[in-house]
Design a protein around this motif. Structure first.
Motif, PDB file in Angstrom:
ATOM      1  N   ASN A 156     -17.766 -17.123 -46.676  1.00 57.67           N
ATOM      2  CA  ASN A 156     -17.804 -17.336 -48.115  1.00 57.67           C
ATOM      3  C   ASN A 156     -19.270 -17.229 -48.521  1.00 57.67           C
ATOM      4  OD1 ASN A 156     -14.948 -18.755 -49.010  1.00 57.67           O
ATOM      5  ND2 ASN A 156     -15.473 -19.124 -46.881  1.00 57.67           N
ATOM      6  N   VAL A 157     -19.562 -16.476 -49.570  1.00 61.19           N
ATOM      7  CA  VAL A 157     -20.949 -16.207 -49.948  1.00 61.19           C
ATOM      8  C   VAL A 157     -21.164 -16.546 -51.422  1.00 61.19           C
ATOM      9  CG1 VAL A 157     -22.730 -14.411 -50.162  1.00 61.19           C
ATOM     10  CG2 VAL A 157     -21.100 -14.336 -48.256  1.00 61.19           C
ATOM     11  N   VAL A 158     -22.240 -17.285 -51.684  1.00 59.19           N
ATOM     12  CA  VAL A 158     -22.667 -17.576 -53.056  1.00 59.19           C
ATOM     13  C   VAL A 158     -24.120 -17.137 -53.173  1.00 59.19           C
ATOM     14  CG1 VAL A 158     -23.273 -19.443 -54.660  1.00 59.19           C
ATOM     15  CG2 VAL A 158     -21.065 -19.459 -53.507  1.00 59.19           C
ATOM     16  N   VAL A 159     -24.446 -16.399 -54.235  1.00 59.92           N
ATOM     17  CA  VAL A 159     -25.815 -15.925 -54.456  1.00 59.92           C
ATOM     18  C   VAL A 159     -26.375 -16.589 -55.709  1.00 59.92           C
ATOM     19  CG1 VAL A 159     -27.298 -13.909 -54.837  1.00 59.92           C
ATOM     20  CG2 VAL A 159     -25.251 -13.703 -53.382  1.00 59.92           C
ATOM     21  N   LEU A 160     -27.566 -17.182 -55.566  1.00 60.40           N
ATOM     22  CA  LEU A 160     -28.284 -17.812 -56.674  1.00 60.40           C
ATOM     23  C   LEU A 160     -29.536 -16.996 -56.969  1.00 60.40           C
ATOM     24  CD1 LEU A 160     -28.121 -21.525 -55.447  1.00 60.40           C
ATOM     25  CD2 LEU A 160     -26.448 -20.297 -56.839  1.00 60.40           C
ATOM     26  N   ASP A 161     -29.849 -16.812 -58.253  1.00 59.23           N
ATOM     27  CA  ASP A 161     -31.030 -16.030 -58.608  1.00 59.23           C
ATOM     28  C   ASP A 161     -32.306 -16.846 -58.440  1.00 59.23           C
ATOM     29  OD1 ASP A 161     -31.275 -17.638 -60.902  1.00 59.23           O
ATOM     30  OD2 ASP A 161     -30.483 -16.112 -62.250  1.00 59.23           O
ATOM     31  N   THR A 162     -33.440 -16.273 -58.816  1.00 59.76           N
ATOM     32  CA  THR A 162     -34.730 -16.925 -58.586  1.00 59.76           C
ATOM     33  C   THR A 162     -34.924 -18.165 -59.455  1.00 59.76           C
ATOM     34  OG1 THR A 162     -35.805 -15.434 -60.156  1.00 59.76           O
ATOM     35  CG2 THR A 162     -35.842 -14.793 -57.821  1.00 59.76           C
ATOM     36  N   ALA A 163     -34.071 -18.359 -60.453  1.00 60.21           N
ATOM     37  CA  ALA A 163     -34.110 -19.580 -61.266  1.00 60.21           C
ATOM     38  C   ALA A 163     -33.099 -20.611 -60.756  1.00 60.21           C
ATOM     39  CB  ALA A 163     -33.831 -19.248 -62.734  1.00 60.21           C
ATOM     40  N   GLY A 164     -32.438 -20.309 -59.650  1.00 57.41           N
ATOM     41  CA  GLY A 164     -31.457 -21.225 -59.067  1.00 57.41           C
ATOM     42  C   GLY A 164     -30.102 -21.165 -59.727  1.00 57.41           C
ATOM     43  N   ARG A 165     -29.849 -20.109 -60.522  1.00 62.44           N
ATOM     44  CA  ARG A 165     -28.574 -19.994 -61.237  1.00 62.44           C
ATOM     45  C   ARG A 165     -27.547 -19.230 -60.415  1.00 62.44           C
ATOM     46  NH1 ARG A 165     -31.559 -17.551 -66.433  1.00 62.44           N
ATOM     47  NH2 ARG A 165     -32.073 -16.140 -64.727  1.00 62.44           N
ATOM     48  N   PHE A 166     -26.296 -19.648 -60.519  1.00 60.64           N
ATOM     49  CA  PHE A 166     -25.191 -18.964 -59.856  1.00 60.64           C
ATOM     50  C   PHE A 166     -25.004 -17.589 -60.474  1.00 60.64           C
ATOM     51  CE2 PHE A 166     -20.671 -17.809 -60.250  1.00 60.64           C
ATOM     52  CZ  PHE A 166     -20.427 -17.512 -58.926  1.00 60.64           C
ATOM     53  N   ARG A 167     -24.999 -16.543 -59.628  1.00 63.85           N
ATOM     54  CA  ARG A 167     -24.848 -15.189 -60.147  1.00 63.85           C
ATOM     55  C   ARG A 167     -23.739 -14.377 -59.480  1.00 63.85           C
ATOM     56  NH1 ARG A 167     -29.519 -13.807 -63.148  1.00 63.85           N
ATOM     57  NH2 ARG A 167     -28.419 -11.878 -63.625  1.00 63.85           N
ATOM     58  N   PHE A 168     -23.290 -14.793 -58.284  1.00 65.96           N
ATOM     59  CA  PHE A 168     -22.320 -13.957 -57.585  1.00 65.96           C
ATOM     60  C   PHE A 168     -21.649 -14.757 -56.476  1.00 65.96           C
ATOM     61  CE2 PHE A 168     -21.261 -10.922 -54.144  1.00 65.96           C
ATOM     62  CZ  PHE A 168     -20.534  -9.980 -54.851  1.00 65.96           C
ATOM     63  N   ALA A 169     -20.381 -14.444 -56.224  1.00 62.74           N
ATOM     64  CA  ALA A 169     -19.661 -15.066 -55.098  1.00 62.74           C
ATOM     65  C   ALA A 169     -18.632 -14.090 -54.558  1.00 62.74           C
ATOM     66  CB  ALA A 169     -18.970 -16.351 -55.546  1.00 62.74           C
ATOM     67  N   THR A 170     -18.376 -14.188 -53.279  1.00 62.39           N
ATOM     68  CA  THR A 170     -17.331 -13.395 -52.650  1.00 62.39           C
ATOM     69  C   THR A 170     -16.881 -14.110 -51.383  1.00 62.39           C
ATOM     70  OG1 THR A 170     -16.710 -11.161 -51.915  1.00 62.39           O
ATOM     71  CG2 THR A 170     -18.893 -11.951 -51.268  1.00 62.39           C
ATOM     72  N   ALA A 171     -15.729 -13.734 -50.881  1.00 62.07           N
ATOM     73  CA  ALA A 171     -15.206 -14.339 -49.657  1.00 62.07           C
ATOM     74  C   ALA A 171     -14.257 -13.361 -48.992  1.00 62.07           C
ATOM     75  CB  ALA A 171     -14.469 -15.643 -49.974  1.00 62.07           C
ATOM     76  N   GLY A 172     -14.193 -13.424 -47.679  1.00 64.94           N
ATOM     77  CA  GLY A 172     -13.275 -12.576 -46.943  1.00 64.94           C
ATOM     78  C   GLY A 172     -13.943 -11.945 -45.751  1.00 64.94           C
ATOM     79  N   VAL A 173     -13.204 -11.104 -45.048  1.00 60.45           N
ATOM     80  CA  VAL A 173     -13.735 -10.392 -43.892  1.00 60.45           C
ATOM     81  C   VAL A 173     -14.722  -9.347 -44.408  1.00 60.45           C
ATOM     82  CG1 VAL A 173     -13.166  -8.923 -41.931  1.00 60.45           C
ATOM     83  CG2 VAL A 173     -11.595 -10.759 -42.613  1.00 60.45           C
ATOM     84  N   PRO A 174     -16.002  -9.410 -43.985  1.00 58.69           N
ATOM     85  CA  PRO A 174     -16.981  -8.458 -44.501  1.00 58.69           C
ATOM     86  C   PRO A 174     -16.658  -7.016 -44.116  1.00 58.69           C
ATOM     87  CG  PRO A 174     -18.075 -10.312 -43.442  1.00 58.69           C
ATOM     88  CD  PRO A 174     -16.607 -10.413 -43.106  1.00 58.69           C
TER      89      PRO A 174
END
Length: 197
Positions: A156-174
């Motif tokens: 499970n992946v969550v990406v936060l930008d340089t301001a610490g804000r939530f910008r993207f998420a994904t989950a599953g077999v890469p």
């Protein structure tokens, strides 16, 4: 379309649909296996990639984290973990001369959930043996699951930008396509935060 690619597309649609709304700044604070406290707020100025999941996803999470780290820190390839963590981030193409390139921090998070204090102690010991150099954030409060959801057995992946804000998420077999999409999102956030020439 694979599960990871479908999840990535759905996450992008959800973020895009927010339109002019400000992205969410999550307050994520956890301890690692060495009982040191970490917060995403400590990493403002860099792109933070939280890779989390259950015990069944641990090997896949590690492989994905290493792959993303080497993508943005090419000199880390083939190095021992402690040295790989110190590898410099590659510059952002077209950034201003002498500008600091935002780093990309891939942070492993073990989603454990609430357990008694004795079990926490045992788990920390096991994690220190398994990962003596790289800090692993221990999610005893289900913060990631409650805040972003979680699919069992897969990264499970969550990406936060340089301001610490939530910008993207994904989950599953890469998949290759899914990983390339995550890399593109991260690089886009680095460009967004980098002054151009």
């Amino acid at each position: 379309m694979t599960r990871w690619t479908v999840a990535a597309v759905l996450a992008l649609i959800a973020v895009s649909a927010a339109g002019a709304q400000q992205p969410v700044v999550p307050n994520i604070v956890m301890e690692d296996q060495f009982e040191r406290t970490h917060s995403v707020a400590d990493h403002r100025g860099d792109v933070v990639v939280l890779i989390y999941g259950d015990r069944a996803s641990a090997s896949a999470n590690k492989a994905l984290g290493e792959r993303l780290h080497v993508t943005f820190h090419p000199t880390a390839r083939g190095q021992p973990p402690a040295q790989a963590r110190r590898a410099p981030v590659r510059p952002v193409p077209g950034q201003a001369v002498n500008a600091r390139a935002p780093d990309v921090l891939t942070i492993p998070v073990a989603s454990i959930g609430p357990v008694p204090a004795l079990v926490r102690k045992l788990l920390r010991g096991q994690m220190r043996s398994a990962s003596p150099e790289v800090p692993v954030w221990l999610d005893f409060g289900d913060a990631m699951k409650k805040g972003f959801g979680m699919k069992a057995g897969v990264p499970n992946v969550v990406v936060l930008d340089t301001a610490g804000r939530f910008r993207f998420a994904t989950a599953g077999v890469p998949t290759l396509e899914g990983i390339e999409r995550v890399v593109a999102v991260i690089e886009g956030l680095r460009r967004e935060a980098s002054p151009a020439r």
